[in-house]
Design an enzyme around this catalytic site. Structure first.
Site, PDB file in Angstrom:
ATOM      1  N   LYS A 200      -2.701  -0.605   5.530  1.00  0.00           N
ATOM      2  CA  LYS A 200      -4.092  -0.958   5.262  1.00  0.00           C
ATOM      3  C   LYS A 200      -4.416  -2.439   5.349  1.00  0.00           C
ATOM      4  O   LYS A 200      -3.820  -3.249   4.656  1.00  0.00           O
ATOM      5  CB  LYS A 200      -4.468  -0.479   3.869  1.00  0.00           C
ATOM      6  N   GLY A 353       8.826  -2.977  -2.987  1.00  0.00           N
ATOM      7  CA  GLY A 353       9.661  -1.797  -3.117  1.00  0.00           C
ATOM      8  C   GLY A 353       9.789  -1.031  -1.801  1.00  0.00           C
ATOM      9  O   GLY A 353      10.890  -0.619  -1.420  1.00  0.00           O
TER      10      GLY A 353
END
Ligand code: 3PG
Ligand code: MG
Length: 405
Positions: A200, A353
């Site tokens: 995004k 992560g």
């Protein structure tokens, strides 16, 4: 900010540690334990100092009520293996079991509380509701250690509100992460290259904005590429596209050239007819994408160009995969970028992560990089220059010491 050594002798003290143990799971199997491993040194140091260690953490985004799919039980087991010591597990966070287990803890023992997000107060936007839950957490402990770097950008009870209720300090992981981020923001060694991927544009807007004043090169890959290509007037077929971000992307392209920042977009793209591991992949020019296909990775020429810029840099920060690396046909771009980072003669940082899991899944070792950050959102917000609530509250209380601290 106070660190653990400022908290004095912790022998016999109940220390509540907020860790980020939000690991990817396949059922109850941990598929990447990086965050658990990163949390171990602080927990071990506290236990070795004779503290009674109570670990609180979240897993996933449950809706404020218990959902065994998001249980921290498998994570507590993994923590015990890594610590080489038993870890007690309370199947509630502030309920009777948590009270019983934490009250019975011996010096040097470790307990993990059930997923803190099983309680609606944790993530509530209502300050009194959050505060009431923070009071319950605080009841379990004498001291708070903030070590969940991946959540310091969240204004949540176990990250933010708790820090005003107990004597508090940052743990070793948060300290190390901030140290690296300072090297990226205060006078980074040049050339400084930032590689951004992921799907995004809207998630990365703030950071792009800020980095246009700091980085020498900005390399863009991942799903957000198509919004940039479209902003340049190219057709992108069935690729991911954020129509409402086109003007913003166009603005960044213009600003970059006005500021002399090298904004590099891929010149070739790996496309396939479907979002599917077995869909036949071909490479096309970025300005000639077929109508009936979608882009799933940067192409080989682009990967080589990105790698060349990365290798020539002294400071590199990378967040977000270049393509759908989970499918081998679309992993080459991400792999090339990761490989180039391992060759950097300077500071290379993998942020987040997801990016950390990607490099491990692709077979790289943590030691191949200068630093693998445990926080994606947190490190991006730091680089954006935003205030991170979990750090701000600790800074703030150092200036206004509360009773008991
Ligand atoms: C993460 O996975 O990025 C952190 O653990 C924060 O999780 P969250 O985005 O659900 O707050
Ligand atoms: Mg995340």
């Amino acid at each position: 900010m106070k660190t653990v050594s400022d908290l004095g002798d912790l022998r016999g003290k109940r220390v509540l540690v907020r860790s980020d143990l939000n690991v990817p799971l396949d059922g109850t199997t941990i598929t990447d334990d990086g965050r658990v491993r990163a949390s171990v040194p602080t927990i071990k140091a506290l236990a070795d100092a004779g503290a009674r260690v109570i670990v609180t953490a979240h897993l996933g985004r449950p809706d404020g009520s218990p959902d065994q799919k998001y249980s921290l039980a498998p994570v507590a087991e993994r923590l015990a293996e890594l610590l080489g010591a038993p870890v007690l597990f309370a199947n509630d966070t502030v309920g009777p079991e948590a009270h019983r287990i934490t009250a019975a803890l011996q010096d040097g023992q470790v307990a993990v509380l059930q997923n803190v997000r099983f309680n609606p107060g944790e993530t509530s936007k209502d300050e009194p509701e959050r505060g009431a839950f923070a009071d319950e957490l605080a009841d379990l402990a004498d001291v708070f250690v903030s070590d969940g770097f991946g959540v310091v950008h969240r204004k949540q009870a176990s990250v933010y509100d708790i820090a005003t209720r107990l004597p508090a300090a940052i743990g070793g992981l948060v300290e190390a992460e901030i140290g690296v981020l300072e090297r990226l923001t205060i006078d980074p060694e040049r050339p400084y290259t930032v590689v951004l991927g992921g799907s995004k544009v809207s998630d990365k807007l703030g950071v792009i904005d800020n980095l246009l004043d700091k980085a020498d090169s900005l390399l863009i890959g991942g799903g957000m590429v198509f919004t940039f290509l479209k902003a340049q007037g190219h057709e992108v077929g069935k690729s991911l596209l954020e129509e409402d971000q086109l003007d913003i992307a166009r603005g960044y392209i213009e600003q970059a050239s006005a500021k002399g920042v090298q904004l590099v977009l891929p010149t070739d793209i790996v496309v396939a007819p479907e979002f599917d591991a077995d869909s036949p992949a071909t490479t096309v020019a970025a300005d000639a994408m077929p109508d009936d296909q979608l882009g799933l990775d940067i192409g080989p020429d682009s990967a080589a160009r990105f790698a060349e810029i990365i290798r020539a840099s002294k400071t590199v920060f990378w967040n977000g995969p270049m393509g759908v690396f989970e499918m081998s046909a679309f992993a080459a771009g991400t792999k090339a970028v990761a490989q180039a980072l391992t060759d950097v003669d300077g500071l290379s940082v993998v942020g987040g992560g997801d990016s950390a899991a990607a490099v491990r899944q692709l077979g790289f070792a943590d030691s191949d990089f200068g630093h693998i950050s445990t926080g994606g959102g947190a490190s991006l917000e730091y680089l954006e220059g935003k205030t991170l609530p979990g750090l701000d509250i600790l800074d703030h209380r150092d200036q206004q010491p509360l009773e008991g601290n």
